[in-house]
Design a protein around this motif. Structure first.
Motif, PDB file in Angstrom:
ATOM      1  N   LYS A   1      65.761  -2.013  69.630  1.00 10.52           N
ATOM      2  CA  LYS A   1      64.704  -2.359  68.689  1.00 10.52           C
ATOM      3  C   LYS A   1      64.901  -3.778  68.191  1.00 10.52           C
ATOM      4  CE  LYS A   1      63.543   2.236  66.987  1.00 10.52           C
ATOM      5  NZ  LYS A   1      64.275   3.015  67.948  1.00 10.52           N
ATOM      6  N   ARG A   2      63.784  -4.451  67.947  1.00 13.11           N
ATOM      7  CA  ARG A   2      63.855  -5.845  67.547  1.00 13.11           C
ATOM      8  C   ARG A   2      64.631  -6.013  66.252  1.00 13.11           C
ATOM      9  NH1 ARG A   2      59.470  -9.957  65.733  1.00 13.11           N
ATOM     10  NH2 ARG A   2      58.148  -8.158  65.428  1.00 13.11           N
ATOM     11  N   ARG A   3      64.479  -5.085  65.298  1.00 15.77           N
ATOM     12  CA  ARG A   3      65.236  -5.211  64.045  1.00 15.77           C
ATOM     13  C   ARG A   3      66.722  -5.194  64.321  1.00 15.77           C
ATOM     14  NH1 ARG A   3      66.948  -4.546  59.010  1.00 15.77           N
ATOM     15  NH2 ARG A   3      68.217  -2.743  58.535  1.00 15.77           N
ATOM     16  N   GLN A   4      67.172  -4.328  65.235  1.00 15.58           N
ATOM     17  CA  GLN A   4      68.597  -4.259  65.538  1.00 15.58           C
ATOM     18  C   GLN A   4      69.094  -5.572  66.130  1.00 15.58           C
ATOM     19  OE1 GLN A   4      68.216  -0.790  68.011  1.00 15.58           O
ATOM     20  NE2 GLN A   4      68.944   0.563  66.403  1.00 15.58           N
ATOM     21  N   LEU A   5      68.271  -6.183  66.987  1.00 12.07           N
ATOM     22  CA  LEU A   5      68.656  -7.468  67.549  1.00 12.07           C
ATOM     23  C   LEU A   5      68.682  -8.554  66.477  1.00 12.07           C
ATOM     24  CD1 LEU A   5      66.703  -7.368  70.903  1.00 12.07           C
ATOM     25  CD2 LEU A   5      69.160  -7.586  70.667  1.00 12.07           C
ATOM     26  N   LEU A   6      67.730  -8.492  65.565  1.00 12.20           N
ATOM     27  CA  LEU A   6      67.703  -9.468  64.487  1.00 12.20           C
ATOM     28  C   LEU A   6      68.957  -9.368  63.634  1.00 12.20           C
ATOM     29  CD1 LEU A   6      64.010  -9.157  63.353  1.00 12.20           C
ATOM     30  CD2 LEU A   6      65.082 -11.242  64.170  1.00 12.20           C
ATOM     31  N   LEU A   7      69.343  -8.157  63.305  1.00 16.57           N
ATOM     32  CA  LEU A   7      70.529  -7.969  62.480  1.00 16.57           C
ATOM     33  C   LEU A   7      71.778  -8.460  63.186  1.00 16.57           C
ATOM     34  CD1 LEU A   7      69.818  -4.469  60.916  1.00 16.57           C
ATOM     35  CD2 LEU A   7      69.531  -6.705  59.869  1.00 16.57           C
TER      36      LEU A   7
ATOM     37  N   ILE B   1      56.040 -15.825  52.637  1.00 16.32           N
ATOM     38  CA  ILE B   1      56.654 -16.344  53.861  1.00 16.32           C
ATOM     39  C   ILE B   1      55.634 -16.250  54.988  1.00 16.32           C
ATOM     40  CG2 ILE B   1      58.527 -16.082  55.546  1.00 16.32           C
ATOM     41  CD1 ILE B   1      60.207 -14.787  53.345  1.00 16.32           C
ATOM     42  N   GLU B   2      55.490 -17.331  55.755  1.00 14.62           N
ATOM     43  CA  GLU B   2      54.576 -17.332  56.887  1.00 14.62           C
ATOM     44  C   GLU B   2      55.143 -16.502  58.037  1.00 14.62           C
ATOM     45  OE1 GLU B   2      52.706 -21.680  57.016  1.00 14.62           O
ATOM     46  OE2 GLU B   2      54.785 -21.638  56.302  1.00 14.62           O
ATOM     47  N   TYR B   3      54.244 -16.039  58.901  1.00 21.57           N
ATOM     48  CA  TYR B   3      54.650 -15.106  59.948  1.00 21.57           C
ATOM     49  C   TYR B   3      55.708 -15.645  60.906  1.00 21.57           C
ATOM     50  CZ  TYR B   3      50.493 -12.659  58.276  1.00 21.57           C
ATOM     51  OH  TYR B   3      49.559 -12.038  57.492  1.00 21.57           O
ATOM     52  N   PRO B   4      55.617 -16.887  61.380  1.00 19.79           N
ATOM     53  CA  PRO B   4      56.658 -17.346  62.319  1.00 19.79           C
ATOM     54  C   PRO B   4      58.049 -17.378  61.703  1.00 19.79           C
ATOM     55  CG  PRO B   4      54.717 -18.756  62.466  1.00 19.79           C
ATOM     56  CD  PRO B   4      54.525 -17.869  61.267  1.00 19.79           C
ATOM     57  N   GLN B   5      58.132 -17.636  60.394  1.00 19.04           N
ATOM     58  CA  GLN B   5      59.436 -17.735  59.735  1.00 19.04           C
ATOM     59  C   GLN B   5      59.965 -16.388  59.257  1.00 19.04           C
ATOM     60  OE1 GLN B   5      56.852 -19.801  59.111  1.00 19.04           O
ATOM     61  NE2 GLN B   5      57.645 -21.776  59.779  1.00 19.04           N
TER      62      GLN B   5
ATOM     63  N   PHE C   1      64.127 -14.794  58.136  1.00 15.16           N
ATOM     64  CA  PHE C   1      64.604 -14.262  56.857  1.00 15.16           C
ATOM     65  C   PHE C   1      65.108 -12.827  57.018  1.00 15.16           C
ATOM     66  CE2 PHE C   1      62.413 -17.922  55.195  1.00 15.16           C
ATOM     67  CZ  PHE C   1      63.096 -18.231  54.033  1.00 15.16           C
ATOM     68  N   VAL C   2      64.464 -12.067  57.896  1.00 16.16           N
ATOM     69  CA  VAL C   2      64.943 -10.708  58.166  1.00 16.16           C
ATOM     70  C   VAL C   2      66.314 -10.764  58.839  1.00 16.16           C
ATOM     71  CG1 VAL C   2      64.500  -8.572  59.434  1.00 16.16           C
ATOM     72  CG2 VAL C   2      62.607  -9.766  58.314  1.00 16.16           C
ATOM     73  N   SER C   3      66.444 -11.631  59.833  1.00 15.74           N
ATOM     74  CA  SER C   3      67.711 -11.718  60.571  1.00 15.74           C
ATOM     75  C   SER C   3      68.856 -12.156  59.678  1.00 15.74           C
ATOM     76  CB  SER C   3      67.578 -12.681  61.753  1.00 15.74           C
ATOM     77  OG  SER C   3      67.528 -14.024  61.327  1.00 15.74           O
ATOM     78  N   ASN C   4      68.534 -12.951  58.651  1.00 19.54           N
ATOM     79  CA  ASN C   4      69.562 -13.407  57.724  1.00 19.54           C
ATOM     80  C   ASN C   4      69.866 -12.383  56.632  1.00 19.54           C
ATOM     81  OD1 ASN C   4      69.863 -15.837  59.043  1.00 19.54           O
ATOM     82  ND2 ASN C   4      68.406 -16.923  57.738  1.00 19.54           N
ATOM     83  N   GLY C   5      69.205 -11.224  56.702  1.00 20.50           N
ATOM     84  CA  GLY C   5      69.447 -10.176  55.711  1.00 20.50           C
ATOM     85  C   GLY C   5      68.981 -10.553  54.328  1.00 20.50           C
ATOM     86  N   GLN C   6      67.933 -11.390  54.231  1.00 24.05           N
ATOM     87  CA  GLN C   6      67.508 -11.920  52.938  1.00 24.05           C
ATOM     88  C   GLN C   6      66.306 -11.195  52.333  1.00 24.05           C
ATOM     89  OE1 GLN C   6      67.197 -16.042  54.340  1.00 24.05           O
ATOM     90  NE2 GLN C   6      68.938 -16.564  53.036  1.00 24.05           N
ATOM     91  N   LEU C   7      65.781 -10.193  53.052  1.00 22.01           N
ATOM     92  CA  LEU C   7      64.627  -9.450  52.559  1.00 22.01           C
ATOM     93  C   LEU C   7      64.933  -7.966  52.510  1.00 22.01           C
ATOM     94  CD1 LEU C   7      61.737 -11.187  54.551  1.00 22.01           C
ATOM     95  CD2 LEU C   7      62.596 -11.760  52.262  1.00 22.01           C
ATOM     96  N   GLN C   8      64.292  -7.276  51.592  1.00 26.80           N
ATOM     97  CA  GLN C   8      64.449  -5.825  51.491  1.00 26.80           C
ATOM     98  C   GLN C   8      63.312  -5.140  52.249  1.00 26.80           C
ATOM     99  OE1 GLN C   8      65.407  -4.113  47.681  1.00 26.80           O
ATOM    100  NE2 GLN C   8      65.937  -6.096  46.781  1.00 26.80           N
ATOM    101  N   PRO C   9      63.603  -4.102  53.003  1.00 23.53           N
ATOM    102  CA  PRO C   9      62.513  -3.345  53.627  1.00 23.53           C
ATOM    103  C   PRO C   9      61.655  -2.687  52.559  1.00 23.53           C
ATOM    104  CG  PRO C   9      64.619  -2.212  53.914  1.00 23.53           C
ATOM    105  CD  PRO C   9      64.928  -3.550  53.314  1.00 23.53           C
TER     106      PRO C   9
ATOM    107  N   GLY D   1      60.110 -14.990  67.420  1.00 27.46           N
ATOM    108  CA  GLY D   1      61.539 -14.847  67.656  1.00 27.46           C
ATOM    109  C   GLY D   1      62.363 -14.901  66.391  1.00 27.46           C
ATOM    110  N   PRO D   2      63.678 -14.793  66.536  1.00 23.71           N
ATOM    111  CA  PRO D   2      64.552 -14.683  65.361  1.00 23.71           C
ATOM    112  C   PRO D   2      64.816 -15.998  64.641  1.00 23.71           C
ATOM    113  CG  PRO D   2      65.845 -14.620  67.362  1.00 23.71           C
ATOM    114  CD  PRO D   2      64.422 -14.602  67.792  1.00 23.71           C
ATOM    115  N   ASN D   3      64.407 -17.146  65.235  1.00 19.69           N
ATOM    116  CA  ASN D   3      64.611 -18.425  64.549  1.00 19.69           C
ATOM    117  C   ASN D   3      63.576 -19.424  65.040  1.00 19.69           C
ATOM    118  OD1 ASN D   3      65.561 -20.938  63.545  1.00 19.69           O
ATOM    119  ND2 ASN D   3      67.644 -20.139  63.429  1.00 19.69           N
TER     120      ASN D   3
END
Length: 435
Positions: A2-8, A97-101, A105-113, A388-390
């Protein structure tokens, strides 16, 4: 995978992306919001009029008080400020936050689900699949979308008429229209190619069926130079070489002057471009001459999003339940749209809100029903795109490479350079990447 797992995996929350996949990581539990959350929260945004929206929310109830702060936009350092504040633990409760960015922020663990905090049936479930795809990662939702910005082509209809051509439906017709316009107005260009707008290259590639980012097994798959993108790059290089389009920075003094003088008679933009076009051309007596049109396609009606923002709860929020109540108001309540007032030709993600925004915007400057065009374009968004993640890596590499276009550079060389830089940058960030 899953993309979230890859982001983390990008930020070392697990030893590697492979480990994330192997252990079958499950999302962390999110708190259940109180029935009537209370307390104080802070809201940061660079979007015009959001101070008025916060005031309207505060006046609508007594349980939650929002304190608003204007921050610079992303290009002016707003995201750097937000990231630093969240990391330090003193970021806002709610951010824009804009969609591309967003994935970064998710990958950096900076947002709450948002799962368990928002009323999913009343919010996320009502969105189109294309807009859901911009704010969901794996099984979790990290934002509520605000606007859904379809890419739009804007033309000087009087110049099309002068050249004896109709509104181009395909990219082949667009090229032919450009040639015919130059035949009657040798100094005119049908549009600009904007080297400072890498996101527009992404949108054009998306429309053509490109998939710049995806996942394959435990890897991120990167295709900034995929076949669809190469087709787009080759096409636009041809338009540049034929002087059908002019290479110039969007929003620059040169660009503004060219629109006013008629040296450029078309704008490849989005729904939100209306205000800028009017501002730059009305003093030249161009009222009624500009029209909105669906972007030319490669044979089948298709479009992509170009721009758009979301509302999020940051990791530093101490009151996520109250923050969730507020972002539901921001993203889904007609009163929020009314409170923001006339901030341009908005096209909103949540069903039923665009007509509210439309009432606040005077579109009489234009020679056709621009919102009807927006509706049609929105209905043809090409599915399957993900950021993508960055995005910063790809964005910077593409813009830097485009800096050579006025000398010896080529569009296709730029996307190849961006591919190489993106792969290298993501690997440096600790991601497993496959080309």
């Amino acid at each position: 995978m899953k993309r979230r797992q890859l982001l983390l995996g990008a930020v070392g929350l697990m030893a590697s992306t492979a480990l994330v996949a192997g252990c079958g990581s499950t999302p962390a539990a999110t708190p259940t919001p109180a029935q009537d959350p209370t307390g104080n929260i802070t809201f940061w945004s660079s979007m015009a009029g959001m101070d008025k929206v916060a005031e309207a929310f505060n006046a609508s109830q007594d349980n939650i008080k929002v304190t608003f702060e204007t921050v610079p936009n992303g290009a002016s350092g707003g995201y750097a400020k937000l990231s630093t504040a969240i990391t330090a633990g003193n970021g806002p409760d709610v951010a824009t936050i804009e969609y591309p960015q967003l994935p970064q922020f998710v990958s950096n663990g900076q947002l709450q689900p948002l799962d368990g905090l928002i009323d999913k049936a009343a919010t996320v479930d009502k969105l189109s699949e294309e807009t859901k795809g911009l704010v969901q990662f794996g099984d979790q939702t990290y934002a509520l979308p605000y606007d859904a910005a379809p890419m739009i082509m804007w033309y000087r209809k009087d110049m099309l008429d002068k050249a004896g051509v109709g509104v181009p439906k395909t990219w082949d017709e667009f090229e032919e229209a450009g040639k015919l316009i130059k035949a009657v107005a040798p100094e005119a260009h049908l549009a600009s190619f904007n080297p400072n707008e890498a996101a527009l290259t992404a949108a054009l590639s998306w429309q053509a069926g490109a998939k710049w980012f995806g996942t394959e097994g435990d890897n991120w798959k990167v295709g900034v130079n995929d076949a669809a993108t190469q087709k787009v790059a080759t096409y636009w290089q041809k338009l540049i070489d034929e002087k059908i389009v002019k290479v110039q920075q969007s929003f620059s003094d040169e660009w503004s002057a060219d629109l006013a003088s008629g040296a450029v008679v078309g704008v490849l933009g989005a729904n939100w471009s209306a205000t800028g076009i009017q501002k730059r051309t009305e003093a030249s007596g161009q009222k009624g001459q500009w029209i909105a049109a669906e972007v030319p396609n490669w044979g089948t009606p298709a479009d992509a999003f170009y721009g758009g923002s979301s509302f999020n709860i940051t990791k530093s929020s101490k009151n996520p339940a109250a923050a969730a109540k507020f972002i539901e108001y921001l993203a889904t309540n007609p009163d929020a749209i009314k409170a923001r007032g006339n901030t341009g030709s908005a096209f909103l993600a949540f069903p039923g809100l665009t007509p509210v925004a439309q009432k606040a915007f005077d579109a009489s400057y234009f020679g056709n029903d621009i919102y009807q065009v927006f509706d049609k374009a929105y209905g043809t968004i090409t599915p399957g795109w993900q950021w993508g993640p960055n995005w910063d890596i790809t964005n910077t590499a593409l813009k830097d490479a485009y800096g050579k276009l006025t000398s010896s550079g080529k569009v296709r060389d730029a996307v190849e350079t961006a591919q190489t830089a993106t792969v290298a940058g993501l690997k440096q960030n600790g991601l497993s990447v496959k080309e």
